[in-house]
Design a protein around this motif. Structure first.
Motif, PDB file in Angstrom:
ATOM      1  N   ASN A   6      15.286  38.727 157.528  1.00  0.00           N
ATOM      2  CA  ASN A   6      14.995  37.322 157.529  1.00  0.00           C
ATOM      3  C   ASN A   6      15.069  36.840 158.966  1.00  0.00           C
ATOM      4  O   ASN A   6      15.462  37.274 160.136  1.00  0.00           O
ATOM      5  N   ARG A  21      12.782  33.645 151.780  1.00  0.00           N
ATOM      6  CA  ARG A  21      13.815  34.032 151.295  1.00  0.00           C
ATOM      7  C   ARG A  21      13.995  33.770 149.567  1.00  0.00           C
ATOM      8  O   ARG A  21      14.179  34.806 148.904  1.00  0.00           O
ATOM      9  N   GLU A  22      13.527  32.598 149.440  1.00  0.00           N
ATOM     10  CA  GLU A  22      13.469  32.313 147.867  1.00  0.00           C
ATOM     11  C   GLU A  22      12.217  32.965 147.374  1.00  0.00           C
ATOM     12  O   GLU A  22      12.530  33.429 146.041  1.00  0.00           O
ATOM     13  N   ARG A  74       7.086  30.040 150.277  1.00  0.00           N
ATOM     14  CA  ARG A  74       7.847  30.844 149.350  1.00  0.00           C
ATOM     15  C   ARG A  74       6.842  31.526 148.571  1.00  0.00           C
ATOM     16  O   ARG A  74       7.175  32.826 148.131  1.00  0.00           O
ATOM     17  N   PRO A 101      18.521  31.651 160.077  1.00  0.00           N
ATOM     18  CA  PRO A 101      18.452  30.557 158.887  1.00  0.00           C
ATOM     19  C   PRO A 101      18.248  29.304 159.122  1.00  0.00           C
ATOM     20  O   PRO A 101      18.473  29.047 160.185  1.00  0.00           O
ATOM     21  N   GLY A 102      17.915  28.434 158.198  1.00  0.00           N
ATOM     22  CA  GLY A 102      17.731  27.059 158.336  1.00  0.00           C
ATOM     23  C   GLY A 102      16.179  26.626 158.418  1.00  0.00           C
ATOM     24  O   GLY A 102      16.023  25.421 158.229  1.00  0.00           O
ATOM     25  N   ILE A 155      13.795  29.825 154.661  1.00  0.00           N
ATOM     26  CA  ILE A 155      14.294  29.500 153.475  1.00  0.00           C
ATOM     27  C   ILE A 155      13.179  29.659 152.484  1.00  0.00           C
ATOM     28  O   ILE A 155      13.538  30.303 151.509  1.00  0.00           O
TER      29      ILE A 155
END
Length: 340
Positions: free
Chosen positions: A193, A205-206, A171, A196-197, A202
């Motif tokens: 990105n 992207r956050e 993050r 996903p997953g 994750i």
């Protein structure tokens, strides 16, 4: 056919005792650093001199059996020749050596049966603990046999939450990349990105969304695409972004392979990096980031630091500290080159 040179017989404590003119018990006391039994200093010196002259080496296996410790840690990883795995090994080994510990390394190539067999062999060598390292950040299932000794996970985490782990701060890495583009006055920032997953997708992207919102920019879903972690995916995703009615002036790619593809898409349109479109990558894959032109500004995955922190955690556990389910995150630094 040439004959094999016979292997020299190992020097024993009995040989040292005979050479020094002392008892085998005295030799054992000196070579095992026993100071709880009174022994003349002259005797100690004669034993040490005799051992040096004869080239005596202690039997590590026997000493580990007697002391129930070996000064070895085991490191289990998938493919030891992967560039990132080498960095984990270096960080772990350098840190271990500061405490006079050493690594026994076993490659498993992502085979559960091979993992169990490798750990079994390491346990037979009486390793004091295990480092279980993955080549990409994800949840894993650790073989049950690893519970026999203290075990720390590196660049992965235990799905069942039984072991402490050291992982990259995805993050913060995503935030730092986006914040760098914002600091260069970009306001429309595309994001390519990973699939996903997975934790990296994750977390990165956050960080991207958080940096935008802190700058007062409402995220635009049309600026987010998936590049499937490949150069071809990065090329196609960059084309998609550049085809928008209002294309981005900067692109944050969640790995360097996708950034390489984005470079090609940007250049094919006659655009310049960073003058027309800025690009930031992630991972710091040296064969990509350092050799693209212009050089790719990227966020580094701290593999060497994670290896070192893993050994720190392992040392704490073997010393009796309680770190059973602790998760340690390691900072992902931004490496400036010329693409922003």
């Amino acid at each position: 056919m040439s004959k094999k040179t016979p292997r020299a017989r190992a020097v024993t404590m009995k040989d040292v005792a005979h050479h020094a003119g002392v008892s085998r018990t005295a030799v054992s006391l000196v070579l095992n650093d026993r100071y709880d039994v009174t022994l003349a200093q002259d005797t100690r010196q004669r034993v040490l001199s005799a051992a040096a002259e004869l080239g005596y080496r202690p039997n590590a296996g026997a000493r580990a059996l007697a002391q129930q410790r070996s000064d070895w840690y085991g490191l289990v990883t998938e493919i030891v020749t992967a560039p990132f795995a080498v960095d984990v090994i270096k960080g772990a080994q350098d840190r271990a050596m500061t405490d006079s510990k050493y690594l026994l390394i076993a490659s498993t190539e992502s085979d559960p049966a091979a993992e169990t067999a490798a750990i079994e062999r390491l346990l037979e060598q009486r390793v004091e603990g295990l480092i279980y390292a993955a080549t990409w950040h994800r949840g894993v299932t650790v073989p049950e046999i690893a519970r026999e000794v203290p075990t720390v996970l590196v660049n992965c985490f235990d799905i069942e939450g039984r072991y402490p782990a050291v992982v990259p701060d995805e993050r913060v890495g995503g935030y730092r990349a986006t914040e760098r583009l914002l600091s260069a006055d970009h306001r429309r920032i595309g994001f390519i990105n990973l699939d996903p997953g997975i934790p990296a997708a994750i977390g990165r992207r956050e960080g991207y969304l958080s940096a935008l919102r802190e700058a007062g920019i409402e995220p635009d879903e049309t600026l987010e695409v998936t590049g499937h972690a490949t150069a071809d995916g990065g090329f196609a995703s960059a084309e998609q972004l550049l085809d928008l009615p209002e294309p981005p002036t900067a692109i944050f790619c969640a790995n360097d392979r996708m950034a390489m593809g984005a470079y090609d898409a940007i250049k094919e349109r006659g655009l310049r990096i960073p003058h027309d479109v800025a690009v930031i990558g992630f991972d710091n894959q040296e064969l990509i980031a350092g050799y693209l032109r212009p050089g790719l500004t990227t966020v580094a995955l701290p593999f060497e630091q994670m290896g070192a922190r893993g050994v720190d955690l392992l040392a704490a556990i073997t010393a009796g500290e309680s770190t059973a389910t602790k998760i340690v995150t390691v900072d992902c630094p931004l490496l400036e080159r010329s693409s922003v």
